[in-house]
Write a protein that holds these residues in place. Structure first.
Motif, short mmCIF file in Angstrom:
data_model
loop_
_atom_site.label_atom_id
_atom_site.label_comp_id
_atom_site.label_asym_id
_atom_site.label_seq_id
_atom_site.Cartn_x
_atom_site.Cartn_y
_atom_site.Cartn_z
N GLN B 104 0.84 -1.20 0.00
CA GLN B 104 0.00 0.00 0.00
C GLN B 104 0.87 1.25 0.00
O GLN B 104 2.06 1.19 0.32
CB GLN B 104 -0.96 0.01 1.18
N PRO B 105 0.26 2.39 -0.39
CA PRO B 105 1.04 3.64 -0.37
C PRO B 105 1.65 3.88 1.02
O PRO B 105 0.99 3.62 2.04
CB PRO B 105 -0.02 4.71 -0.69
N GLY B 106 2.87 4.34 1.02
CA GLY B 106 3.59 4.54 2.28
C GLY B 106 4.62 3.45 2.53
O GLY B 106 5.60 3.67 3.24
N ASP B 107 4.37 2.27 1.91
CA ASP B 107 5.38 1.22 2.02
C ASP B 107 6.64 1.64 1.27
O ASP B 107 6.58 2.43 0.32
CB ASP B 107 4.87 -0.09 1.39
N VAL B 108 7.75 1.12 1.70
CA VAL B 108 9.01 1.30 0.96
C VAL B 108 9.59 -0.09 0.73
O VAL B 108 9.91 -0.79 1.68
CB VAL B 108 10.01 2.18 1.74
N LEU B 109 9.66 -0.45 -0.54
CA LEU B 109 10.13 -1.80 -0.87
C LEU B 109 11.62 -1.77 -1.21
O LEU B 109 12.16 -0.76 -1.65
CB LEU B 109 9.35 -2.37 -2.06
N LYS B 110 12.22 -2.93 -1.01
CA LYS B 110 13.60 -3.15 -1.42
C LYS B 110 13.59 -4.37 -2.32
O LYS B 110 12.98 -5.39 -1.97
CB LYS B 110 14.46 -3.39 -0.18
N ALA B 111 14.21 -4.27 -3.48
CA ALA B 111 14.23 -5.39 -4.42
C ALA B 111 15.60 -6.05 -4.36
O ALA B 111 16.62 -5.38 -4.48
CB ALA B 111 13.94 -4.91 -5.83
N VAL B 112 15.59 -7.36 -4.19
CA VAL B 112 16.83 -8.14 -4.14
C VAL B 112 16.83 -9.09 -5.32
O VAL B 112 15.90 -9.87 -5.50
CB VAL B 112 16.91 -8.92 -2.81
N ASP B 113 17.86 -9.00 -6.14
CA ASP B 113 17.94 -9.84 -7.34
C ASP B 113 18.73 -11.11 -7.08
O ASP B 113 19.75 -11.08 -6.38
CB ASP B 113 18.62 -9.07 -8.47
N LYS B 114 18.24 -12.18 -7.68
CA LYS B 114 18.94 -13.46 -7.59
C LYS B 114 19.12 -13.99 -9.00
O LYS B 114 18.23 -13.86 -9.83
CB LYS B 114 18.11 -14.46 -6.78
N PRO B 115 20.27 -14.59 -9.29
CA PRO B 115 20.47 -15.12 -10.64
C PRO B 115 19.56 -16.31 -10.89
O PRO B 115 19.21 -17.05 -9.98
CB PRO B 115 21.94 -15.55 -10.65
N GLY B 116 19.17 -16.46 -12.16
CA GLY B 116 18.39 -17.63 -12.56
C GLY B 116 19.16 -18.44 -13.59
O GLY B 116 20.38 -18.31 -13.70
N ASN B 117 18.44 -19.24 -14.33
CA ASN B 117 19.07 -20.11 -15.34
C ASN B 117 19.30 -19.36 -16.65
O ASN B 117 18.70 -18.32 -16.89
CB ASN B 117 18.17 -21.32 -15.60
N SER B 118 20.15 -19.92 -17.49
CA SER B 118 20.36 -19.44 -18.86
C SER B 118 20.28 -20.64 -19.80
O SER B 118 20.70 -21.73 -19.43
CB SER B 118 21.74 -18.80 -19.02
N TRP B 119 19.72 -20.43 -20.98
CA TRP B 119 19.66 -21.52 -21.96
C TRP B 119 19.51 -20.93 -23.36
O TRP B 119 19.25 -19.74 -23.51
CB TRP B 119 18.52 -22.49 -21.64
N GLU B 120 19.70 -21.78 -24.37
CA GLU B 120 19.64 -21.35 -25.78
C GLU B 120 18.76 -22.30 -26.57
O GLU B 120 18.69 -23.49 -26.25
CB GLU B 120 21.03 -21.40 -26.42
N ARG B 121 18.09 -21.76 -27.57
CA ARG B 121 17.47 -22.65 -28.56
C ARG B 121 17.33 -21.91 -29.88
O ARG B 121 17.45 -20.69 -29.95
CB ARG B 121 16.12 -23.18 -28.06
#
Lengths: 140, 161
Positions: B104-121
């Motif tokens: 809700q308004p007033g919240d302050v979020l923090k985003a934490v990134d985590k690596p995922g997979n990689s692939w090709e086709r």
């Protein structure tokens, strides 16, 4: 209003037109609100002359956002527990899009009633542009 | 890209709701929102994507005073080395959200990134497709995980027709 488990059946559908004749201005609004200023979405000269596309096109996330409007209208405010999509075709200015949620399962998890939905958005030619799924809490 | 400080603001929610064409009063009007089940303004389901506004060094936002790859006097402000094939572009292939707790308004979020997979086709429309997954966890000011986002990007080796 939220959905009630007792009113739901597998195969039930909810459909809405989420945009009629998408404008470049709406794409620019989305760029401004979301913070994704990639010129591919807003800059005709860059997109045609440098990137080689016929014109600008919508952010996938704009289509996901508009599709989300159909979902929240159906399941109610604050009821989604999951929502995910694949972007399967581009959305262009002038497109008109219709989104459909189809009930795939009605189930209980940790005492909470949930509905699983298949999600699909198609353009005016019937080409699917977004395909996904969602889960929402339901009453009952 | 980590986002240390993503303030949830009512005006930003309103602008975002307008941009996706959603007229639901819960995104616009605190009074109307008070009568809903959540009981307050909430953001639309894909709103956390706009944390990009608050991500330092986000590469799709012009940096004040620096050249930008969109058009000005010239069709692009940054001449790139030709790769030979030309026209390859990065696209968003998939986006998935899990909603754990209200925002809700007033919240302050923090985003934490985590690596995922990689692939090709091999793709039908864009040559070789290279996929990269990233996972972003959004925590509120109390350290509560509110949203998990999983994004899949794809890099094409030529223009998608």
């Amino acid at each position: 209003m939220a959905l009630n488990k007792s009113d739901l059946n597998v195969g039930d559908q909810h459909s809405e037109q989420i945009v009629d004749n998408l404008t470049r201005t709406q794409i620019i609004q989305y760029a401004g609100a979301s913070g994704d200023y990639n010129p591919l979405h807003t800059d005709e000269i860059f997109t045609t002359e440098i990137a080689g596309y016929p014109t600008v096109f919508a952010h996938g996330m704009l289509t996901m956002g508009m599709t989300g409007k159909m979902l929240t209208n159906y399941v109610g405010d604050g009821r989604l527990t999951k929502y995910g999509v694949r972007f399967v075709a581009q959305v262009w200015p002038g497109d008109s899009l219709t989104s459909t949620a189809t009930v795939e399962a009605i189930r209980e998890e940790d005492g909470v009633s949930l509905v699983d939905l298949a999600v699909s958005t198609v353009n005016q030619d019937g080409t699917e542009v977004v395909k996904g799924s969602a889960t929402a809490r339901v009453d009952g | 890209m980590a986002t240390e400080h993503f303030p949830i603001e009512a005006g930003h929610i309103m602008l975002f709701a307008r941009s996706v064409g959603d007229t639901n009063p819960i995104y616009y009007d605190a009074g109307a929102a008070a009568d809903t089940e959540p009981g307050h303004i909430i953001p639309p389901p894909t709103f956390v994507q706009s944390s990009a506004q608050f991500t330092e060094g986000y590469n799709l936002r012009p940096v004040i005073g620096e050249p930008w790859f969109g058009s000005g006097k010239e069709p692009t402000g940054i001449q790139r080395e030709s790769s030979g094939g030309g026209g390859g572009t990065g696209f968003h292939a998939e986006q998935h959200y899990e909603y754990h707790a209200p925002i809700q308004p007033g919240d302050v979020l923090k985003a934490v990134d985590k690596p995922g997979n990689s692939w090709e086709r091999e793709g039908r429309r864009g040559g070789t497709l290279k996929f990269n997954e990233s996972i972003t966890e959004y925590y509120n000011q109390d350290g509560v995980l509110v949203v998990t986002a999983r994004s899949v990007g794809v890099q094409t080796s030529r223009v998608v027709e």
